[in-house]
Design a protein around this motif. Sequence first.
Motif, mmCIF file in Angstrom:
data_model
loop_
_atom_site.group_PDB
_atom_site.id
_atom_site.type_symbol
_atom_site.label_atom_id
_atom_site.label_comp_id
_atom_site.label_asym_id
_atom_site.label_seq_id
_atom_site.Cartn_x
_atom_site.Cartn_y
_atom_site.Cartn_z
ATOM 1 N N TYR A 101 -8.674 7.410 -0.449
ATOM 2 C CA TYR A 101 -7.707 7.469 0.652
ATOM 3 C C TYR A 101 -8.382 7.288 2.015
ATOM 4 O O TYR A 101 -7.797 6.704 2.931
ATOM 5 N N TRP A 151 -10.803 10.504 -5.145
ATOM 6 C CA TRP A 151 -9.565 10.237 -4.399
ATOM 7 C C TRP A 151 -9.758 10.494 -2.908
ATOM 8 O O TRP A 151 -9.077 9.883 -2.075
ATOM 9 N N GLU A 169 0.940 6.983 -6.634
ATOM 10 C CA GLU A 169 -0.266 7.758 -6.952
ATOM 11 C C GLU A 169 -0.109 9.229 -6.558
ATOM 12 O O GLU A 169 -0.477 10.125 -7.319
ATOM 13 N N LYS A 195 0.837 -1.210 0.000
ATOM 14 C CA LYS A 195 0.000 0.000 0.000
ATOM 15 C C LYS A 195 0.874 1.262 0.000
ATOM 16 O O LYS A 195 0.573 2.240 -0.679
ATOM 17 N N TRP A 231 0.571 3.978 -2.905
ATOM 18 C CA TRP A 231 0.172 5.361 -2.602
ATOM 19 C C TRP A 231 1.258 6.359 -3.001
ATOM 20 O O TRP A 231 0.954 7.443 -3.484
#
Lengths: 138, 192
Positions: free
Chosen positions: B134, B130, B117, B110, B114
Amino acid sequence: MAEHTDQEHGQAHYVKIWAILLVLLLVSIAGPIVAPHIEFGFLKAWMITLMTAFGIAVVKAYLVAAHFMHLNIEKKYISYLLGTMLMFMLLFFAGTAPDVMKHEGQNWQNVAAQTEVERALEAEGKKAHGEHEGGAEH
Amino acid sequence: MSATKPIATTRSATGIPTGKLAVWWVIASEIVIFGGLLSSYVMHRLGHPEWAEYASHTNTWFGGINTFVLLTSSLFAVLGHYAAEHGDGKKAAKWLVGTSLGGFVFIGIKAVEWTGEIQHGYTITANGFWQFYYTAAGLHALHVIAGVVIMLIIANDARKGKELHRVELIGIYWHFVDIVWIFLFPLLYIAK
């Protein structure tokens, strides 16, 4: 009864459930890739994706809850408790979803949401158009 | 510290051991927390056609691998429960440590996902999609971290043959965290 318990809760049984879960995971990943190639008649690609994604998620959740959490042999009280909470969730969804999913009704309008959808779709359209033109230049 | 357990720990009006009953009630409240969050996501997603484009930037492979990791860690948790039921605390502890490793791998993947991203500009303030992404995945990740911490404490006790019934309790919690991910995966990674 003892034999039944051993069979249902032996280590081999858990590994079998895990293997089924992995196969279902592969199907849910493959679903959207394969769906456009196998749609026919009334069965559209999005319906296949919906089934392979969310239908399978429900089956996977059931397998984990029943066999790993042992809800299948737990006292019914627990199933009723969890079921009640799921009903609360559905009640919340049913009560609020119409106002969120729709952006206008008989006597109301969600101008902010409408504007945002229009702005975003327009921006996406421009981006796609720009990419297309840029691609043509090359 | 008293050697005797409080009355509430030993009595059982429902026929379900008190500790286990408490875990089921925790899960009941978690259903409302995650259920509310995911329901909100679904209704917003259906009301915002532009989110389909935003969602297309999530990486299905990261999500898929993490699903595999959590399903496998759930298998380890239930095998730990099986060992504890048969009085083998050492084996139960080993399975719990294996489950925790699954949690660490999940969080590691993860973190990589992340980072990529965020570097591409898909931050929590980018847009509504988003924000949900999140918030939902982050809340779930916090549950994974909490589960790992508790599991390692229980594994330490189980190794010494103490409080073996707790192996099942942390297992039930872990399976629930797994189920939440089972629904997050198609919602955030498959429906594009």
